[in-house]
Design a protein around this motif. Structure first.
Motif, PDB file in Angstrom:
ATOM      1  N   ILE A  49       2.633   2.515   2.894  1.00  0.00           N
ATOM      2  CA  ILE A  49       2.942   1.164   2.887  1.00  0.00           C
ATOM      3  C   ILE A  49       3.437  -0.230   2.789  1.00  0.00           C
ATOM      4  O   ILE A  49       2.016  -0.693   1.861  1.00  0.00           O
ATOM      5  CB  ILE A  49       1.779   1.061   4.469  1.00  0.00           C
ATOM      6  CG1 ILE A  49       1.842   0.279   5.814  1.00  0.00           C
ATOM      7  CG2 ILE A  49       0.392   0.653   4.055  1.00  0.00           C
ATOM      8  CD1 ILE A  49       0.551  -0.172   6.898  1.00  0.00           C
ATOM      9  N   SER A  50       3.887  -0.529   2.689  1.00  0.00           N
ATOM     10  CA  SER A  50       4.645  -2.052   2.455  1.00  0.00           C
ATOM     11  C   SER A  50       3.571  -3.502   2.679  1.00  0.00           C
ATOM     12  O   SER A  50       2.466  -3.034   3.559  1.00  0.00           O
ATOM     13  CB  SER A  50       6.172  -2.872   3.180  1.00  0.00           C
ATOM     14  OG  SER A  50       5.782  -3.039   4.250  1.00  0.00           O
ATOM     15  N   SER A  51       4.221  -4.539   2.137  1.00  0.00           N
ATOM     16  CA  SER A  51       2.229  -5.772   1.979  1.00  0.00           C
ATOM     17  C   SER A  51       2.333  -5.957   3.456  1.00  0.00           C
ATOM     18  O   SER A  51       1.477  -6.369   3.422  1.00  0.00           O
ATOM     19  CB  SER A  51       3.146  -6.024   1.192  1.00  0.00           C
ATOM     20  OG  SER A  51       3.919  -7.009   1.639  1.00  0.00           O
ATOM     21  N   ASN A  52       3.509  -5.892   3.901  1.00  0.00           N
ATOM     22  CA  ASN A  52       3.279  -6.622   4.874  1.00  0.00           C
ATOM     23  C   ASN A  52       2.968  -5.468   7.081  1.00  0.00           C
ATOM     24  O   ASN A  52       2.892  -5.669   8.035  1.00  0.00           O
ATOM     25  CB  ASN A  52       4.554  -7.686   5.721  1.00  0.00           C
ATOM     26  CG  ASN A  52       5.656  -7.100   6.191  1.00  0.00           C
ATOM     27  OD1 ASN A  52       6.171  -5.564   5.513  1.00  0.00           O
ATOM     28  ND2 ASN A  52       6.892  -7.329   5.969  1.00  0.00           N
ATOM     29  N   GLY A  53       3.166  -4.408   6.236  1.00  0.00           N
ATOM     30  CA  GLY A  53       2.965  -3.563   6.983  1.00  0.00           C
ATOM     31  C   GLY A  53       4.364  -2.895   7.566  1.00  0.00           C
ATOM     32  O   GLY A  53       4.358  -2.095   8.684  1.00  0.00           O
ATOM     33  N   GLY A  54       5.118  -3.526   7.340  1.00  0.00           N
ATOM     34  CA  GLY A  54       7.094  -3.356   8.174  1.00  0.00           C
ATOM     35  C   GLY A  54       7.580  -2.068   7.805  1.00  0.00           C
ATOM     36  O   GLY A  54       7.657  -1.779   8.522  1.00  0.00           O
ATOM     37  N   THR A  98       0.070  -3.652  -7.925  1.00  0.00           N
ATOM     38  CA  THR A  98       0.035  -4.863  -8.658  1.00  0.00           C
ATOM     39  C   THR A  98       1.189  -5.554  -8.470  1.00  0.00           C
ATOM     40  O   THR A  98       1.726  -7.168  -8.679  1.00  0.00           O
ATOM     41  CB  THR A  98      -0.860  -5.500  -9.590  1.00  0.00           C
ATOM     42  OG1 THR A  98       0.328  -5.178 -10.921  1.00  0.00           O
ATOM     43  CG2 THR A  98      -2.315  -4.648  -9.122  1.00  0.00           C
ATOM     44  N   TYR A  99       2.216  -5.158  -8.659  1.00  0.00           N
ATOM     45  CA  TYR A  99       3.642  -5.865  -8.421  1.00  0.00           C
ATOM     46  C   TYR A  99       5.064  -5.191  -7.386  1.00  0.00           C
ATOM     47  O   TYR A  99       5.902  -6.121  -7.567  1.00  0.00           O
ATOM     48  CB  TYR A  99       4.745  -5.652  -9.876  1.00  0.00           C
ATOM     49  CG  TYR A  99       4.341  -4.091 -10.226  1.00  0.00           C
ATOM     50  CD1 TYR A  99       3.941  -3.076 -10.771  1.00  0.00           C
ATOM     51  CD2 TYR A  99       5.867  -2.850  -9.668  1.00  0.00           C
ATOM     52  CE1 TYR A  99       3.892  -1.317 -10.710  1.00  0.00           C
ATOM     53  CE2 TYR A  99       5.478  -2.235 -10.292  1.00  0.00           C
ATOM     54  CZ  TYR A  99       4.782  -1.230 -10.489  1.00  0.00           C
ATOM     55  OH  TYR A  99       5.027   0.571 -10.685  1.00  0.00           O
ATOM     56  N   TYR A 100       4.499  -3.896  -6.758  1.00  0.00           N
ATOM     57  CA  TYR A 100       5.465  -3.868  -5.928  1.00  0.00           C
ATOM     58  C   TYR A 100       4.632  -3.989  -4.315  1.00  0.00           C
ATOM     59  O   TYR A 100       3.826  -3.522  -4.011  1.00  0.00           O
ATOM     60  CB  TYR A 100       5.470  -2.075  -5.968  1.00  0.00           C
ATOM     61  CG  TYR A 100       6.629  -1.120  -5.052  1.00  0.00           C
ATOM     62  CD1 TYR A 100       5.745  -0.433  -4.375  1.00  0.00           C
ATOM     63  CD2 TYR A 100       8.136  -1.892  -5.334  1.00  0.00           C
ATOM     64  CE1 TYR A 100       6.872   0.942  -3.798  1.00  0.00           C
ATOM     65  CE2 TYR A 100       8.465  -0.993  -4.661  1.00  0.00           C
ATOM     66  CZ  TYR A 100       8.163   0.225  -3.380  1.00  0.00           C
ATOM     67  OH  TYR A 100       8.951   0.731  -2.784  1.00  0.00           O
ATOM     68  N   SER A 101       5.912  -4.733  -3.974  1.00  0.00           N
ATOM     69  CA  SER A 101       5.038  -4.804  -1.826  1.00  0.00           C
ATOM     70  C   SER A 101       5.819  -3.983  -1.017  1.00  0.00           C
ATOM     71  O   SER A 101       5.250  -3.722  -0.013  1.00  0.00           O
ATOM     72  CB  SER A 101       5.735  -5.890  -1.745  1.00  0.00           C
ATOM     73  OG  SER A 101       7.286  -6.572  -1.901  1.00  0.00           O
ATOM     74  N   GLY A 102       6.849  -3.092  -1.327  1.00  0.00           N
ATOM     75  CA  GLY A 102       7.555  -2.419  -0.079  1.00  0.00           C
ATOM     76  C   GLY A 102       6.988  -0.243   0.042  1.00  0.00           C
ATOM     77  O   GLY A 102       6.139  -0.948  -0.878  1.00  0.00           O
ATOM     78  N   CYS A 103       7.652  -0.202   0.278  1.00  0.00           N
ATOM     79  CA  CYS A 103       7.362   0.893   0.633  1.00  0.00           C
ATOM     80  C   CYS A 103       8.471   2.430   0.567  1.00  0.00           C
ATOM     81  O   CYS A 103       9.249   2.199   1.342  1.00  0.00           O
ATOM     82  CB  CYS A 103       6.960   1.393   1.524  1.00  0.00           C
ATOM     83  SG  CYS A 103       6.426   2.947   1.946  1.00  0.00           S
ATOM     84  N   GLY A 104       8.765   3.478  -0.489  1.00  0.00           N
ATOM     85  CA  GLY A 104      10.184   4.208  -0.597  1.00  0.00           C
ATOM     86  C   GLY A 104       9.509   5.091  -1.430  1.00  0.00           C
ATOM     87  O   GLY A 104       9.248   6.052  -0.053  1.00  0.00           O
TER      88      GLY A 104
END
Length: 124
Positions: A49-54, A98-104
């Motif tokens: 899951i990405s940092s903002n849940g989107g 700690t450096y990745y905010s996405g989700c692939g």
């Protein structure tokens, strides 16, 4: 100090449900993923899951049965697991980047910080 603590594992019958929680501290707004490792098998990515849940992603083996979500106000990520089968039996880990905010791709090389794991056993 970055920490992740999983909870919610246990014994459940086939077809049942469990909700895992991953409480994190020491960071905010980072991508988080769930992995699992069954006895004698390699660790596999389950969901992220990405940092903002989107943005979310799932392994094909759990798609349609598992749902990942997060509550950033509570610093917690959840994994709702439905229609469980014995093949879902494993130790489940949450991991953070700690450096990745996405989700692939659910690649453990992106997630250097890990919790201690929680056992999920699906058996009648």
């Amino acid at each position: 100090q970055l920490q992740l603590v999983e909870s919610g594992g246990g014994l459940v019958q086939p077809g049942g449900s469990l909700r895992l929680s991953c409480a994190y501290s020491g960071f905010t707004y980072n991508s988080i993923a769930w992995f699992r490792q069954a006895p004698g098998k390699e660790r596999e990515g389950v969901s992220c899951i990405s940092s903002n849940g989107g943005r979310t992603n799932y392994a094909d083996s759990v798609k349609g049965r598992f749902t990942i979500s997060r509550d950033n106000a509570k610093n917690t990520v959840y994994l709702q697991m439905n229609s469980l089968t014995p093949e879902d039996t494993a130790v489940y880990y949450c991991a953070a980047s700690t450096y990745y905010s996405g989700c692939g791709s659910i690649d453990q090389r992106r997630y250097p910080y890990w919790g201690q794991g929680t056992q999920v056993t699906v058996s009648s």
